[in-house]
Design an enzyme around this catalytic site. Structure first.
Site, PDB file in Angstrom:
ATOM      1  N   THR A   1      76.896  60.455  13.579  1.00 41.63           N
ATOM      2  CA  THR A   1      76.183  61.065  14.714  1.00 41.63           C
ATOM      3  C   THR A   1      76.954  60.707  15.983  1.00 41.63           C
ATOM      4  O   THR A   1      77.528  59.620  16.076  1.00 41.63           O
ATOM      5  CB  THR A   1      74.752  60.490  14.778  1.00 41.63           C
ATOM      6  OG1 THR A   1      74.020  61.030  13.697  1.00 41.63           O
ATOM      7  CG2 THR A   1      74.051  60.825  16.087  1.00 41.63           C
TER       8      THR A   1
ATOM      9  N   GLY B   1      71.482  55.963  14.152  1.00 42.81           N
ATOM     10  CA  GLY B   1      70.939  55.086  13.125  1.00 42.81           C
ATOM     11  C   GLY B   1      69.898  55.828  12.336  1.00 42.81           C
ATOM     12  O   GLY B   1      69.787  57.059  12.440  1.00 42.81           O
TER      13      GLY B   1
HETATM   14  N1  ASP Z   1      69.858  59.278  13.959  1.00 39.22           N
HETATM   15  C1  ASP Z   1      70.325  60.364  13.135  1.00 39.22           C
HETATM   16  C2  ASP Z   1      69.149  60.969  12.399  1.00 39.22           C
HETATM   17  O1  ASP Z   1      68.347  60.217  11.870  1.00 39.22           O
HETATM   18  C3  ASP Z   1      71.357  59.952  12.121  1.00 39.22           C
HETATM   19  C4  ASP Z   1      72.429  58.993  12.574  1.00 39.22           C
HETATM   20  O2  ASP Z   1      72.457  58.557  13.720  1.00 39.22           O
HETATM   21  O3  ASP Z   1      73.298  58.663  11.748  1.00 39.22           O
HETATM   22  O4  ASP Z   1      69.078  62.171  12.295  1.00 39.22           O
END
Ligand code: ASP
Length: 317
Positions: free
Chosen positions: A185, A236
């Site tokens: 992300t 996250g």
């Molecule tokens: N926060 C993002 C989600 O849960 C994923 C990530 O940050 O890796 O969609």
């Protein structure tokens, strides 16, 4: 006096030196560097933090290694569904999109939602229809096909549960199903010459996610937030960042507890950890102080400021 500053991230998770080749590491670094450069050029020329975070996130969305735009992960059905948000700390305006398809740069669409509609968050078909009305650039499904993401999906489907290297232990209550949180992300936060702040975040979400699943990224206050005290972009396990209202939590700790940016951000990430959530965030305050805490093995991250120059880091130091 405020210092101009910009920070970017390309996701947090289990990033181990032992699993990284020098060539791949160089590619990740180069992606972060390109993003920092494009945002910094805008800030140096006296441009706004809002333009800088949009430009930086666009670069990361175009870079196939990150889980946003082109390199986004696949849903259970093998589709790409994108989420993004942007927030202007000075005007306290925000725009976001979720569940959009084929839009090359969802962060641009999020900004259009902020500037051209009376809404904050547009979803699915409605967001795609708005993209069409705005003449936003779209790409074919092939553009969004990356082999490593396809293989990730096949592994997630066949394992039937989350065991991936990218998450914490099995005690995580949201990972008993077949979800996989990949790393990648992307986000950016900036403080411009006027001391105005902005934040933007973009993601494909989680590999093998359920039809209709939406994470923290496009939710203002959870994955993305900016006001006149701080600008925050999170990465996250989104379910925990939503429960912790993480991005706003940093601002609230500064505002109500009188904490510094660094202490507030650290407390927020510690709080996510107490829930068993994994991830990190990047944040900047109105003086251009930057902090990049995380509770995972690593976070692709970089920052640039007048006094500290450019720093790009991946692992825990
Ligand atoms: N926060 C993002 C989600 O849960 C994923 C990530 O940050 O890796 O969609």
């Amino acid at each position: 006096m405020n210092q101009t500053a910009l920070a970017v991230h390309g996701g947090a998770g289990t990033i181990l030196r032992s699993q990284m080749t020098p060539a791949l590491e160089a590619e990740y670094r180069s992606g972060l560097e390109i993003a920092l450069k494009s945002g910094w050029e805008i800030l140096e020329a006296g441009g706004s933090s809002l333009d800088a975070v949009e430009a930086a996130v666009c670069e990361l969305e175009n870079y196939p290694l990150f889980n946003a735009g082109r390199g986004a992960v696949f849903t259970h059905e093998g589709k790409v569904e994108l989420d993004a948000a942007i927030m202007d700390g000075h005007s306290l305006k925000a725009g976001a999109v979720t569940f959009v398809k084929n839009v090359k740069n969802p962060v641009k669409l999020a900004r259009l939602v902020m500037e051209r509609t009376e809404h904050i968050l547009l979803a699915g078909e409605g967001a795609n229809q708005f993209a069409e009305e705005m003449g936003v650039e779209t790409e074919s499904d092939e553009y969004f096909f990356t082999e490593h993401r396809w293989l990730q999906l096949q592994r997630a489907i066949s394992s039937g549960r989350v065991t991936l290297d990218h998450s914490l232990s099995g005690s995580d209550r949201f990972t008993t199903g077949p979800l996989v949180r990949p790393i990648g992300t992307v986000g950016a936060v900036a403080c411009d010459k006027k001391g105005y702040l902005a934040a933007a975040t973009s993601t494909g979400g989680m590999t093998n996610k359920k039809f209709g699943r939406i994470g923290d990224t496009p939710i203002v206050g959870a994955g993305t937030y900016a006001d006149d005290k701080c600008a925050v972009s999170c990465t996250g396990h989104g379910e925990y960042f939503m429960l912790g209202v993480a991005a706003y939590d940093v601002a609230a700790r500064m505002k109500y507890k009188g904490l510094s940016l660094e202490d507030a951000a650290r407390e927020t990430i510690d709080n996510i950890r107490t829930m068993n959530g994994e991830g990190g965030l990047i944040a900047v305050d109105g003086n251009g102080n930057v902090t990049l805490p995380f509770n995972s093995e690593g976070m692709y991250r970089g920052s640039i400021s007048e006094n500290k120059g450019t720093e790009i880091t991946i692992y825990r130091s």
